[in-house]
Design a protein around this motif. Structure first.
Motif, PDB file in Angstrom:
ATOM      1  N   LYS A  34      97.752  50.164  62.606  1.00 24.03           N
ATOM      2  CA  LYS A  34      97.565  51.194  63.625  1.00 24.03           C
ATOM      3  C   LYS A  34      98.275  52.487  63.233  1.00 24.03           C
ATOM      4  O   LYS A  34      97.695  53.584  63.339  1.00 24.03           O
ATOM      5  CB  LYS A  34      98.075  50.693  64.974  1.00 24.03           C
ATOM      6  CG  LYS A  34      97.877  51.669  66.117  1.00 24.03           C
ATOM      7  CD  LYS A  34      98.286  51.037  67.444  1.00 24.03           C
ATOM      8  CE  LYS A  34      98.058  51.989  68.613  1.00 24.03           C
ATOM      9  NZ  LYS A  34      98.379  51.341  69.918  1.00 24.03           N
ATOM     10  N   MET A  56      92.502  55.644  68.944  1.00 23.02           N
ATOM     11  CA  MET A  56      93.238  54.583  68.270  1.00 23.02           C
ATOM     12  C   MET A  56      94.597  54.332  68.907  1.00 23.02           C
ATOM     13  O   MET A  56      95.063  53.201  68.960  1.00 23.02           O
ATOM     14  CB  MET A  56      93.378  54.904  66.786  1.00 23.02           C
ATOM     15  CG  MET A  56      92.050  54.760  66.069  1.00 23.02           C
ATOM     16  SD  MET A  56      92.014  55.496  64.448  1.00 23.02           S
ATOM     17  CE  MET A  56      90.240  55.426  64.141  1.00 23.02           C
ATOM     18  N   ILE A 108      93.554  50.499  69.700  1.00 29.35           N
ATOM     19  CA  ILE A 108      93.768  49.640  68.538  1.00 29.35           C
ATOM     20  C   ILE A 108      94.999  48.771  68.759  1.00 29.35           C
ATOM     21  O   ILE A 108      96.060  49.265  69.151  1.00 29.35           O
ATOM     22  CB  ILE A 108      93.952  50.477  67.253  1.00 29.35           C
ATOM     23  CG1 ILE A 108      92.697  51.299  66.966  1.00 29.35           C
ATOM     24  CG2 ILE A 108      94.271  49.562  66.071  1.00 29.35           C
ATOM     25  CD1 ILE A 108      91.477  50.502  66.622  1.00 29.35           C
ATOM     26  N   GLU A 125      97.910  46.502  67.160  1.00 24.04           N
ATOM     27  CA  GLU A 125      98.590  46.320  65.878  1.00 24.04           C
ATOM     28  C   GLU A 125      98.498  44.854  65.464  1.00 24.04           C
ATOM     29  O   GLU A 125      98.853  43.961  66.237  1.00 24.04           O
ATOM     30  CB  GLU A 125     100.052  46.751  65.971  1.00 24.04           C
ATOM     31  CG  GLU A 125     100.823  46.598  64.663  1.00 24.04           C
ATOM     32  CD  GLU A 125     100.132  47.331  63.520  1.00 24.04           C
ATOM     33  OE1 GLU A 125      99.597  46.646  62.629  1.00 24.04           O
ATOM     34  OE2 GLU A 125     100.109  48.579  63.537  1.00 24.04           O
TER      35      GLU A 125
END
Length: 201
Positions: free
Chosen positions: A63, A178, A182, A184
């Protein structure tokens, strides 16, 4: 699946192939007449960044690399756009355009280029992994096709500076997306990743 498709959408509409297509013209504006030299410099930047990314993925995380990569790409696009429009930069426009192109390709290769290929198999549940990867790659090639088909027409109509500003805006949208969507995956098992993406299951 939507995250996977979005990764490739942003990757392509951030302008990577357009920059590569247009790089020889940019380098000529700086006095580098050799197309081979221009291609070699862009390729070397890509390889160098990818090597660095491979050593950072498991330390910095996917990420953070994506966010850093798209931030660098956006800043490079802004530099490229300004180098073509600001009169005060006119004496240095060629050099700035080359620097912007190299920094853009380097930023791309640090995250936006290699990370999606690693991240996709990690975020998809095993029962849909093959189809989900296929759909994401379909978005990649459709986006690539659209950019390749319309890039020069749009440049002729609006100018390269405006197009690069649009690419910079796409990079900013990618960073925001993101940061919020997103997960991690560094150091996590596939089961832990699936639970993070689907906490109700």
């Amino acid at each position: 699946v939507s995250v996977g498709a979005a990764l490739f959408f942003f990757q392509q509409f951030a302008g990577i192939n357009a920059v590569v297509y247009y790089s020889t013209a940019v380098f000529r504006s700086a006095g580098i007449a050799s197309d081979v030299a221009a291609s070699a410099l862009v390729g070397a930047s890509n390889v160098f960044g990818t090597v660095i990314a491979s050593s950072l993925m498991d330390r910095q995380g996917r990420k953070s690399l994506l966010i850093t990569s798209f931030s660098g790409m956006g800043a490079s696009m802004l530099l490229l756009s300004l180098s073509f429009t600001w009169k005060v930069l006119a004496p240095y426009s060629g050099i700035l355009a080359v620097v912007g192109t190299v920094l853009y390709v380097l930023s791309f290769s640090l995250g936006a280029g290699p990370v999606p290929a690693l991240l996709l198999p990690e975020i998809f549940a095993s029962r849909i992994r093959a189809k989900a990867v296929a759909l994401s790659l379909c978005m990649h090639w459709i986006s690539n096709f659209v950019i390749g088909l319309y890039f020069l027409s749009v440049v002729d109509k609006f100018g390269i500076s405006v197009v690069y500003l649009v690419f910079a805006a796409v990079c900013l949208l990618a960073v925001l997306f993101m940061a919020g969507n997103i997960v991690e995956t560094k150091g996590r098992s596939l089961e832990e990743i699936e639970l993070a993406l689907n906490p109700t299951t």
